[in-house]
Design a protein around this motif. Structure first.
Motif, mmCIF file in Angstrom:
data_model
loop_
_atom_site.group_PDB
_atom_site.id
_atom_site.type_symbol
_atom_site.label_atom_id
_atom_site.label_comp_id
_atom_site.label_asym_id
_atom_site.label_seq_id
_atom_site.Cartn_x
_atom_site.Cartn_y
_atom_site.Cartn_z
ATOM 1 N N ALA A 184 0.825 -1.207 0.000
ATOM 2 C CA ALA A 184 0.000 0.000 0.000
ATOM 3 C C ALA A 184 0.859 1.257 0.000
ATOM 4 C CB ALA A 184 -0.929 -0.008 1.210
ATOM 5 N N GLN A 185 1.995 1.204 0.679
ATOM 6 C CA GLN A 185 2.902 2.347 0.686
ATOM 7 C C GLN A 185 3.459 2.593 -0.722
ATOM 8 O OE1 GLN A 185 5.860 2.209 3.784
ATOM 9 N NE2 GLN A 185 6.884 4.076 3.119
ATOM 10 N N ALA A 186 3.855 1.519 -1.403
ATOM 11 C CA ALA A 186 4.377 1.664 -2.762
ATOM 12 C C ALA A 186 3.303 2.181 -3.712
ATOM 13 C CB ALA A 186 4.911 0.313 -3.250
ATOM 14 N N ALA A 187 2.064 1.734 -3.538
ATOM 15 C CA ALA A 187 0.968 2.205 -4.387
ATOM 16 C C ALA A 187 0.740 3.701 -4.205
ATOM 17 C CB ALA A 187 -0.311 1.431 -4.046
ATOM 18 N N THR A 188 0.782 4.149 -2.955
ATOM 19 C CA THR A 188 0.581 5.569 -2.666
ATOM 20 C C THR A 188 1.749 6.401 -3.188
ATOM 21 O OG1 THR A 188 -0.597 4.877 -0.652
ATOM 22 C CG2 THR A 188 -0.010 7.200 -0.830
ATOM 23 N N GLU A 189 2.963 5.878 -3.023
ATOM 24 C CA GLU A 189 4.142 6.599 -3.514
ATOM 25 C C GLU A 189 4.130 6.746 -5.025
ATOM 26 O OE1 GLU A 189 7.238 5.294 0.068
ATOM 27 O OE2 GLU A 189 7.207 4.179 -1.836
ATOM 28 N N LEU A 190 3.587 5.761 -5.725
ATOM 29 C CA LEU A 190 3.487 5.850 -7.179
ATOM 30 C C LEU A 190 2.666 7.075 -7.583
ATOM 31 C CD1 LEU A 190 3.872 4.615 -10.026
ATOM 32 C CD2 LEU A 190 1.807 3.286 -9.601
ATOM 33 N N LEU A 191 1.551 7.298 -6.893
ATOM 34 C CA LEU A 191 0.713 8.455 -7.189
ATOM 35 C C LEU A 191 1.378 9.754 -6.746
ATOM 36 C CD1 LEU A 191 -2.732 6.928 -6.189
ATOM 37 C CD2 LEU A 191 -1.951 7.475 -8.504
ATOM 38 N N LEU A 192 2.034 9.729 -5.593
ATOM 39 C CA LEU A 192 2.736 10.921 -5.116
ATOM 40 C C LEU A 192 3.846 11.320 -6.090
ATOM 41 C CD1 LEU A 192 2.973 9.986 -1.329
ATOM 42 C CD2 LEU A 192 1.652 11.899 -2.284
ATOM 43 N N ASP A 193 4.550 10.325 -6.617
ATOM 44 C CA ASP A 193 5.616 10.606 -7.575
ATOM 45 C C ASP A 193 5.077 11.223 -8.860
ATOM 46 O OD1 ASP A 193 7.459 9.594 -5.803
ATOM 47 O OD2 ASP A 193 7.639 7.640 -6.786
ATOM 48 N N ALA A 194 3.795 10.978 -9.140
ATOM 49 C CA ALA A 194 3.159 11.553 -10.331
ATOM 50 C C ALA A 194 2.569 12.927 -10.037
ATOM 51 C CB ALA A 194 2.067 10.618 -10.829
ATOM 52 N N GLY A 195 2.836 13.447 -8.844
ATOM 53 C CA GLY A 195 2.364 14.789 -8.496
ATOM 54 C C GLY A 195 0.982 14.842 -7.886
ATOM 55 N N ARG A 196 0.403 13.681 -7.565
ATOM 56 C CA ARG A 196 -0.932 13.660 -6.968
ATOM 57 C C ARG A 196 -0.801 13.876 -5.457
ATOM 58 N NH1 ARG A 196 -4.050 11.846 -11.432
ATOM 59 N NH2 ARG A 196 -2.687 12.402 -13.167
ATOM 60 N N ARG A 197 -1.699 14.679 -4.900
ATOM 61 C CA ARG A 197 -1.638 15.009 -3.479
ATOM 62 C C ARG A 197 -2.948 14.745 -2.743
ATOM 63 N NH1 ARG A 197 2.702 14.572 -4.716
ATOM 64 N NH2 ARG A 197 4.531 15.911 -4.382
ATOM 65 N N GLN A 198 -4.061 14.736 -3.446
ATOM 66 C CA GLN A 198 -5.374 14.503 -2.825
ATOM 67 C C GLN A 198 -5.775 13.050 -3.120
ATOM 68 O OE1 GLN A 198 -5.172 17.589 -1.008
ATOM 69 N NE2 GLN A 198 -7.384 17.159 -1.056
ATOM 70 N N ILE A 199 -5.167 12.134 -2.362
ATOM 71 C CA ILE A 199 -5.298 10.705 -2.668
ATOM 72 C C ILE A 199 -6.285 10.048 -1.712
ATOM 73 C CG2 ILE A 199 -4.057 8.520 -2.870
ATOM 74 C CD1 ILE A 199 -1.512 10.193 -3.416
ATOM 75 N N ALA A 200 -7.337 9.487 -2.267
ATOM 76 C CA ALA A 200 -8.343 8.794 -1.464
ATOM 77 C C ALA A 200 -7.891 7.370 -1.157
ATOM 78 C CB ALA A 200 -9.681 8.770 -2.203
ATOM 79 N N ALA A 201 -8.312 6.865 -0.005
ATOM 80 C CA ALA A 201 -8.084 5.465 0.374
ATOM 81 C C ALA A 201 -9.446 4.781 0.431
ATOM 82 C CB ALA A 201 -7.384 5.373 1.724
ATOM 83 N N ILE A 202 -9.677 3.826 -0.456
ATOM 84 C CA ILE A 202 -10.977 3.167 -0.567
ATOM 85 C C ILE A 202 -10.877 1.741 -0.017
ATOM 86 C CG2 ILE A 202 -12.778 2.391 -2.153
ATOM 87 C CD1 ILE A 202 -12.535 5.423 -1.962
ATOM 88 N N GLY A 203 -11.712 1.451 0.993
ATOM 89 C CA GLY A 203 -11.716 0.116 1.587
ATOM 90 C C GLY A 203 -11.553 0.128 3.088
ATOM 91 N N MET A 204 -11.734 1.293 3.702
ATOM 92 C CA MET A 204 -11.597 1.398 5.150
ATOM 93 C C MET A 204 -12.700 0.591 5.853
ATOM 94 S SD MET A 204 -8.978 3.394 5.690
ATOM 95 C CE MET A 204 -9.240 3.840 7.412
ATOM 96 N N LEU A 205 -12.341 -0.005 6.997
ATOM 97 C CA LEU A 205 -13.297 -0.755 7.807
ATOM 98 C C LEU A 205 -13.326 -0.178 9.217
ATOM 99 C CD1 LEU A 205 -12.349 -4.431 6.815
ATOM 100 C CD2 LEU A 205 -14.102 -2.976 5.791
ATOM 101 N N HIS A 206 -14.508 -0.126 9.815
ATOM 102 C CA HIS A 206 -14.625 0.399 11.169
ATOM 103 C C HIS A 206 -14.237 -0.628 12.230
ATOM 104 C CE1 HIS A 206 -17.175 3.513 9.197
ATOM 105 N NE2 HIS A 206 -16.657 4.268 10.135
#
Length: 341
Positions: free
Chosen positions: A161-183
């Motif tokens: 998940a860290q690598a997936a998020t870093e891929l988007l950050l490296d592309a200049g994305r900053r408003q990144i949603a996380a889909i699949g949260m559980l309570h």
């Protein structure tokens, strides 16, 4: 068995060795015997085999459900790995329920299976004592619970998940949603994947915006991914990236994004997790984390096979429990911007 031996041009003992998973048989011979088994429709008499050897040659696989693509594809990989060792597999979906998982842990299938590969979703860490002294070999999968007394094969959820998020950050994305949260407080892989997501943001000095968290308490299916994505967008927050905690959620999220006129990846980059077959054929094709599903299946079957061999050697000392972490990699496809260079 004699008919199979005549058809394959080998001895009955060779047929027996192949069907029992004996390792020291030439691969060409093994394949010839299996072809004859298929051609003749030979089926092992499991009851007779138990009486004769004390083992059935059948192992159990307990997973939450087969309708979730990851578990269906994992089951296929385990079936293939078991077949290579001359083992058969009985699959028992537990329905994401505690009752189903407790039932699977009881002497599996009335003693018809020799050991169990078990992927819990409802049992929690406080239940780990239930895995002690089961009386049969067990290989645990997943992240819901850990026990020092049993073998465990799992994946690198945080790293993925860290690598997936870093891929988007490296592309200049900053408003990144996380889909699949559980309570749920003990949410296993959901919590670990959120941890990887939040670590990547923290390393770039970005605080988690709770409006970007998409909740999917009703299971990680496509419809819930679309619903969670809709909730995030309806909050009014700007979104330019999505990390979904599995591919089914990601595909649902992409559907909702495109239904609202957002282009992928130009407006929003999307990364999934699991590298299921659907990810290769979605529109656009889905960038995802390959968590080493085939490796997990092969290692789990191999460990269980070795434990079964240990039980056949009187007085043999059991090896120490294994904790195995499969490798992971990012598979880049059309749903994320191309990396420069």
């Amino acid at each position: 068995m004699a008919d199979v031996a005549r058809h394959a041009g080998v001895s009955v003992k060779t047929v027996s060795n192949v069907l029992s998973g004996y390792p020291h048989v030439r691969e060409a011979t093994r394949e010839r015997v299996r072809a004859s088994v298929d051609a003749l429709g030979y089926e092992i008499n499991v009851t007779a085999k138990i009486f004769r050897s004390g083992r059935s040659g059948v192992v159990g696989l307990s997973v939450p459900e087969l309708g979730q693509p990851y578990f269906g594809e994992l089951a296929d990989e385990i079936l293939a790995a078991a077949r290579r060792h001359g083992l058969q597999v009985l699959i028992e979906p537990t329905g994401f329920t505690r009752e189903g998982e407790l039932a699977a842990l009881r002497v599996p299938r009335g003693g018809l299976v020799d050991g169990l590969i078990f992927s819990p979703a409802a049992l929690v860490q406080a239940d780990a004592h239930l895995l002690d002294d089961l009386g049969y070999p067990l290989v645990l999968l997943g992240e819901q619970m850990f026990s020092s007394s049993v073998d465990h094969v799992t994946m690198r959820n945080i790293d993925g998940a860290q690598a997936a998020t870093e891929l988007l950050l490296d592309a200049g994305r900053r408003q990144i949603a996380a889909i699949g949260m559980l309570h749920a407080e003990t949410a296993g892989s959901a919590w670990l994947r959120y941890t990887g997501y939040s670590k990547a943001l923290e390393a770039r000095g970005i605080e988690v915006d709770t409006r970007l968290l998409g909740w999917a308490d009703d299971a990680w299916h496509r419809a819930n991914g679309a619903r969670a994505m809709a909730d995030v967008l309806d909050s009014g927050v700007r979104v330019d990236g999505v990390v979904a905690f599995n591919d089914a959620l990601a595909i649902g999220a992409m559907y909702e994004l495109q239904a609202r006129g957002l282009a992928i990846p130009q407006d929003v980059g999307v990364v999934g997790f699991d590298d299921i077959e659907d990810s290769r054929y979605s529109v656009p094709t889905l960038t995802t984390v390959d968590p080493g599903r085939r490796e997990i299946a092969n290692v789990a079957v191999d460990i269980l096979r070795r434990r079964l061999q240990e039980t056949q050697r009187p007085g043999a000392e059991r090896g120490s429990p294994v904790l195995y972490l499969a490798g992971m990699r990012i598979v880049e496809r059309e749903s994320t911007p191309r990396r420069s260079g």
